[in-house]
Write a protein that holds these residues in place. Structure first.
Motif, PDB file in Angstrom:
ATOM      1  N   ASP A 133     -73.122 -29.018 -18.616  1.00 13.82           N
ATOM      2  CA  ASP A 133     -71.798 -28.438 -18.507  1.00 13.82           C
ATOM      3  C   ASP A 133     -71.895 -27.302 -17.473  1.00 13.82           C
ATOM      4  OD1 ASP A 133     -69.094 -27.576 -19.433  1.00 13.82           O
ATOM      5  OD2 ASP A 133     -70.254 -25.828 -20.079  1.00 13.82           O
ATOM      6  N   ILE A 138     -77.158 -28.164 -21.206  1.00 15.28           N
ATOM      7  CA  ILE A 138     -77.166 -29.634 -21.231  1.00 15.28           C
ATOM      8  C   ILE A 138     -76.141 -30.102 -22.262  1.00 15.28           C
ATOM      9  CG2 ILE A 138     -78.541 -31.676 -21.810  1.00 15.28           C
ATOM     10  CD1 ILE A 138     -81.000 -30.160 -20.734  1.00 15.28           C
ATOM     11  N   ASP A 139     -75.287 -31.039 -21.862  1.00 15.94           N
ATOM     12  CA  ASP A 139     -74.251 -31.563 -22.761  1.00 15.94           C
ATOM     13  C   ASP A 139     -74.599 -33.017 -23.081  1.00 15.94           C
ATOM     14  OD1 ASP A 139     -71.983 -31.784 -24.255  1.00 15.94           O
ATOM     15  OD2 ASP A 139     -70.597 -31.883 -22.561  1.00 15.94           O
ATOM     16  N   GLY A 140     -74.704 -33.319 -24.349  1.00 13.20           N
ATOM     17  CA  GLY A 140     -74.974 -34.699 -24.755  1.00 13.20           C
ATOM     18  C   GLY A 140     -76.299 -34.886 -25.476  1.00 13.20           C
ATOM     19  N   THR A 141     -77.032 -33.797 -25.710  1.00  9.19           N
ATOM     20  CA  THR A 141     -78.363 -33.912 -26.341  1.00  9.19           C
ATOM     21  C   THR A 141     -78.281 -34.667 -27.671  1.00  9.19           C
ATOM     22  OG1 THR A 141     -78.834 -31.753 -25.405  1.00  9.19           O
ATOM     23  CG2 THR A 141     -80.419 -32.588 -27.015  1.00  9.19           C
ATOM     24  N   GLU A 142     -77.292 -34.329 -28.496  1.00  3.76           N
ATOM     25  CA  GLU A 142     -77.201 -34.942 -29.835  1.00  3.76           C
ATOM     26  C   GLU A 142     -76.409 -36.243 -29.836  1.00  3.76           C
ATOM     27  OE1 GLU A 142     -78.415 -34.613 -32.928  1.00  3.76           O
ATOM     28  OE2 GLU A 142     -79.807 -33.144 -32.122  1.00  3.76           O
ATOM     29  N   GLN A 170     -59.597 -33.954 -23.765  1.00  4.61           N
ATOM     30  CA  GLN A 170     -59.055 -32.593 -23.629  1.00  4.61           C
ATOM     31  C   GLN A 170     -59.560 -32.002 -22.317  1.00  4.61           C
ATOM     32  OE1 GLN A 170     -60.824 -30.876 -27.276  1.00  4.61           O
ATOM     33  NE2 GLN A 170     -58.772 -30.179 -27.783  1.00  4.61           N
ATOM     34  N   TRP A 172     -60.584 -28.782 -20.710  1.00  5.60           N
ATOM     35  CA  TRP A 172     -60.930 -27.400 -21.059  1.00  5.60           C
ATOM     36  C   TRP A 172     -61.098 -26.615 -19.762  1.00  5.60           C
ATOM     37  CZ3 TRP A 172     -62.489 -25.219 -25.989  1.00  5.60           C
ATOM     38  CH2 TRP A 172     -62.362 -26.101 -27.069  1.00  5.60           C
ATOM     39  N   HIS A 211     -71.314 -23.126 -31.301  1.00  3.54           N
ATOM     40  CA  HIS A 211     -70.657 -24.416 -31.109  1.00  3.54           C
ATOM     41  C   HIS A 211     -71.340 -25.507 -31.936  1.00  3.54           C
ATOM     42  CE1 HIS A 211     -68.402 -27.623 -29.410  1.00  3.54           C
ATOM     43  NE2 HIS A 211     -69.418 -28.133 -28.732  1.00  3.54           N
ATOM     44  N   SER A 215     -69.446 -27.768 -34.701  1.00  2.00           N
ATOM     45  CA  SER A 215     -69.174 -29.177 -34.344  1.00  2.00           C
ATOM     46  C   SER A 215     -70.051 -30.155 -35.114  1.00  2.00           C
ATOM     47  CB  SER A 215     -69.341 -29.396 -32.838  1.00  2.00           C
ATOM     48  OG  SER A 215     -70.668 -29.141 -32.437  1.00  2.00           O
ATOM     49  N   LYS A 225     -70.189 -37.932 -36.545  1.00  3.00           N
ATOM     50  CA  LYS A 225     -70.795 -38.164 -35.229  1.00  3.00           C
ATOM     51  C   LYS A 225     -69.781 -38.753 -34.253  1.00  3.00           C
ATOM     52  CE  LYS A 225     -75.085 -36.929 -35.966  1.00  3.00           C
ATOM     53  NZ  LYS A 225     -75.487 -35.657 -35.390  1.00  3.00           N
ATOM     54  N   ARG A 228     -70.030 -38.758 -27.105  1.00  4.02           N
ATOM     55  CA  ARG A 228     -69.346 -37.903 -26.121  1.00  4.02           C
ATOM     56  C   ARG A 228     -69.667 -38.333 -24.702  1.00  4.02           C
ATOM     57  NH1 ARG A 228     -72.001 -32.986 -27.111  1.00  4.02           N
ATOM     58  NH2 ARG A 228     -73.362 -34.175 -28.489  1.00  4.02           N
ATOM     59  N   PHE A 243     -63.290 -33.068 -21.625  1.00  2.00           N
ATOM     60  CA  PHE A 243     -63.936 -33.534 -22.853  1.00  2.00           C
ATOM     61  C   PHE A 243     -63.418 -34.929 -23.161  1.00  2.00           C
ATOM     62  CE2 PHE A 243     -64.269 -34.312 -27.346  1.00  2.00           C
ATOM     63  CZ  PHE A 243     -65.569 -33.938 -27.610  1.00  2.00           C
ATOM     64  N   ILE A 256     -63.601 -32.058 -36.726  1.00  2.00           N
ATOM     65  CA  ILE A 256     -64.388 -31.170 -35.855  1.00  2.00           C
ATOM     66  C   ILE A 256     -63.468 -30.131 -35.201  1.00  2.00           C
ATOM     67  CG2 ILE A 256     -65.905 -31.043 -33.837  1.00  2.00           C
ATOM     68  CD1 ILE A 256     -66.905 -33.868 -34.541  1.00  2.00           C
ATOM     69  N   SER A 276     -63.749 -20.692 -23.134  1.00  3.39           N
ATOM     70  CA  SER A 276     -63.137 -21.882 -22.550  1.00  3.39           C
ATOM     71  C   SER A 276     -61.908 -22.231 -23.375  1.00  3.39           C
ATOM     72  CB  SER A 276     -64.133 -23.050 -22.534  1.00  3.39           C
ATOM     73  OG  SER A 276     -63.601 -24.114 -21.783  1.00  3.39           O
TER      74      SER A 276
HETATM   75  C1  HEM Z   1     -65.552 -26.462 -23.426  1.00  3.33           C
HETATM   76  C2  HEM Z   1     -65.735 -27.477 -24.241  1.00  3.33           C
HETATM   77  C3  HEM Z   1     -67.081 -27.923 -24.744  1.00  3.33           C
HETATM   78  C4  HEM Z   1     -68.319 -27.684 -24.222  1.00  3.33           C
HETATM   79  C5  HEM Z   1     -68.697 -26.895 -22.963  1.00  3.33           C
HETATM   80  C6  HEM Z   1     -69.277 -28.327 -25.097  1.00  3.33           C
HETATM   81  C7  HEM Z   1     -70.647 -28.290 -24.912  1.00  3.33           C
HETATM   82  C8  HEM Z   1     -71.567 -28.737 -25.846  1.00  3.33           C
HETATM   83  C9  HEM Z   1     -72.981 -28.504 -25.788  1.00  3.33           C
HETATM   84  C10 HEM Z   1     -73.687 -27.762 -24.653  1.00  3.33           C
HETATM   85  C11 HEM Z   1     -73.541 -29.056 -26.883  1.00  3.33           C
HETATM   86  C12 HEM Z   1     -75.028 -29.038 -27.297  1.00  3.33           C
HETATM   87  C13 HEM Z   1     -75.788 -30.185 -26.736  1.00  3.33           C
HETATM   88  C14 HEM Z   1     -75.403 -31.528 -27.291  1.00  3.33           C
HETATM   89  O1  HEM Z   1     -75.779 -31.903 -28.412  1.00  3.33           O
HETATM   90  O2  HEM Z   1     -74.657 -32.200 -26.606  1.00  3.33           O
HETATM   91  C15 HEM Z   1     -72.479 -29.664 -27.649  1.00  3.33           C
HETATM   92  C16 HEM Z   1     -72.632 -30.348 -28.846  1.00  3.33           C
HETATM   93  C17 HEM Z   1     -71.617 -30.971 -29.524  1.00  3.33           C
HETATM   94  N1  HEM Z   1     -70.278 -30.920 -29.224  1.00  3.33           N
HETATM   95 FE1  HEM Z   1     -69.446 -29.900 -27.696  1.00  3.33          FE
HETATM   96  N2  HEM Z   1     -68.602 -28.947 -26.117  1.00  3.33           N
HETATM   97  C18 HEM Z   1     -67.259 -28.723 -25.936  1.00  3.33           C
HETATM   98  C19 HEM Z   1     -66.224 -29.174 -26.743  1.00  3.33           C
HETATM   99  C20 HEM Z   1     -66.391 -30.010 -27.826  1.00  3.33           C
HETATM  100  C21 HEM Z   1     -65.326 -30.599 -28.578  1.00  3.33           C
HETATM  101  C22 HEM Z   1     -63.830 -30.395 -28.299  1.00  3.33           C
HETATM  102  C23 HEM Z   1     -65.897 -31.365 -29.545  1.00  3.33           C
HETATM  103  C24 HEM Z   1     -65.263 -32.244 -30.602  1.00  3.33           C
HETATM  104  C25 HEM Z   1     -63.980 -32.361 -30.846  1.00  3.33           C
HETATM  105  C26 HEM Z   1     -67.332 -31.248 -29.402  1.00  3.33           C
HETATM  106  C27 HEM Z   1     -68.244 -31.890 -30.194  1.00  3.33           C
HETATM  107  C28 HEM Z   1     -69.607 -31.701 -30.122  1.00  3.33           C
HETATM  108  C29 HEM Z   1     -70.556 -32.315 -31.036  1.00  3.33           C
HETATM  109  C30 HEM Z   1     -70.217 -33.279 -32.176  1.00  3.33           C
HETATM  110  C31 HEM Z   1     -71.814 -31.847 -30.676  1.00  3.33           C
HETATM  111  C32 HEM Z   1     -73.173 -32.172 -31.357  1.00  3.33           C
HETATM  112  C33 HEM Z   1     -73.367 -31.230 -32.523  1.00  3.33           C
HETATM  113  C34 HEM Z   1     -74.688 -31.535 -33.237  1.00  3.33           C
HETATM  114  O3  HEM Z   1     -74.715 -32.513 -34.008  1.00  3.33           O
HETATM  115  O4  HEM Z   1     -75.662 -30.800 -33.014  1.00  3.33           O
HETATM  116  N3  HEM Z   1     -67.587 -30.421 -28.348  1.00  3.33           N
HETATM  117  N4  HEM Z   1     -71.283 -29.448 -26.994  1.00  3.33           N
END
Ligand code: HEM
Length: 298
Positions: A133, A138-142, A170, A172, A211, A215, A225, A228, A243, A256, A276
């Motif tokens: 991001d 890193i976005d998407g690890t999980e 969405q 953002w 976050h 989430s 789950k 993403r 998103f 969530i 954001s």
């Molecule tokens: C500015 C908006 C957002 C940013 C920058 C962001 C970024 C991230 C990052 C960096 C992670 C940790 C790495 C990973 O597991 O991917 C994460 C995890 C996650 N995000 Fe986001 N995210 C955003 C919005 C959202 C939204 C709107 C949702 C759901 C409606 C969401 C759902 C999740 C979920 C489910 C995880 C994994 C959580 C886990 O099981 O550890 N995210 N996101």
């Protein structure tokens, strides 16, 4: 076996177009199907295209096979901390390695739809570094991997809409200067993971408003789950994350978002929402490849 739209699962594309269209008032379902069938049939070598539809639009196209749970997006949150609803009718996600080919495909599809729908939102997305991001994390690890992707993302066989997927999108808008004013450990506390290598903080260091904490939601023992597929968009003036997530169950998005926006019961909101802001919000249904190609004959 109902095959999904293949482009949902193609990862790592460097170039993305996200196009949201609104149906023109007075357009009949027959006109819509005819234009859509032409747009969907366009062949663009090397380009991935994923089509998805808002609840009203898909119900009018395919009333017999529409999943009962499909609904328009409704705003989540209260006060100033709101995920707004801006429900449109059609989402087209074009992605791949060749930006020129993606541009041509996006133009051709929009021309084919011009008599029935107006392009209301366009975001040009790109792969940033190693799938990060713009915050640098890193976005998407999980994200699920392998067979797990389909289990998380697709409606199972035997149910209405099998092989299809519920989708949340969405836009953002990031305030990067305020985020980058934090120290690295403060940024890591906002996300809940380390910045260089995306390692989850241990229980002792994980804030309840990170976050990850907000989430990673469980409802009745079931992890909510998602699969993403978000990518960064924009340039210097305006930038953020488009998103995009796919799920077998539309309620996972509700759960969530309620947790992130402080309306899930404990009053805690996601610290990320201080840095954001979502400015759009849509629920979509991405039908299976078979249902998509049958639109002209439905
Ligand atoms: C500015 C908006 C957002 C940013 C920058 C962001 C970024 C991230 C990052 C960096 C992670 C940790 C790495 C990973 O597991 O991917 C994460 C995890 C996650 N995000 Fe986001 N995210 C955003 C919005 C959202 C939204 C709107 C949702 C759901 C409606 C969401 C759902 C999740 C979920 C489910 C995880 C994994 C959580 C886990 O099981 O550890 N995210 N996101």
């Amino acid at each position: 076996m109902s095959e999904p739209q293949a482009g949902i699962f193609v990862e790592g594309s460097h170039s993305h177009f996200f196009l949201e269209y609104k149906l023109i008032d007075g357009v009949s379902t027959a006109q819509l199907k005819e234009a859509l069938a032409k747009a969907i049939a366009l062949s663009d070598a090397g380009v991935n295209k994923v089509w998805a539809f808002g609840a009203d639009c898909w119900r009018s196209i395919a009333p017999g096979v529409c999943p009962a749970d499909l609904k328009p997006f409704v705003a989540v949150g209260e006060g100033k901390r709101i995920a707004p609803a801006t429900q449109q009718s059609i989402l087209l996600w074009v992605h791949g390695e060749n930006h020129s080919a993606n541009f041509d495909a996006a133009m051709a599809a929009s021309t084919a739809l011009a008599s029935v729908a107006i392009l209301r939102l366009e975001k040009i997305g790109f792969l940033y570094k190693d799938s990060r991001d713009l915050s640098g994390f890193i976005d998407g690890t999980e994200n699920p991997t392998g067979r797990g992707q389909q289990l998380v993302a697709l409606i199972p066989e035997g149910e209405a809409g099998a092989g299809g997927s519920f989708v949340l999108s969405q836009q953002w808008v990031h305030n990067l200067s305020s985020f980058h004013a934090l120290s690295q450990s403060e940024q890591e506390a906002v996300i809940g993971r380390t910045k260089p290598d995306s390692i989850e903080l241990d229980d002792e260091h994980m804030p309840e408003n990170s976050h990850v904490s907000r989430s990673d939601v469980k409802i009745n023992g079931v992890s909510q789950k998602l699969y993403r597929r978000s990518v960064p968009y924009g340039g210097v003036l305006e930038h953020g994350l488009y998103f995009l997530a796919f799920s077998c169950d539309i309620r996972r998005f509700d759960h969530i978002l309620q947790s992130m926006f402080g309306v899930s019961g404990d009053g805690i909101y996601d610290h990320l929402t201080d840095f954001s802001t979502p400015v759009t919000g849509n629920y979509w249904f991405a039908p299976s490849a078979g249902e998509l190609s049958a639109i002209g004959s439905l």
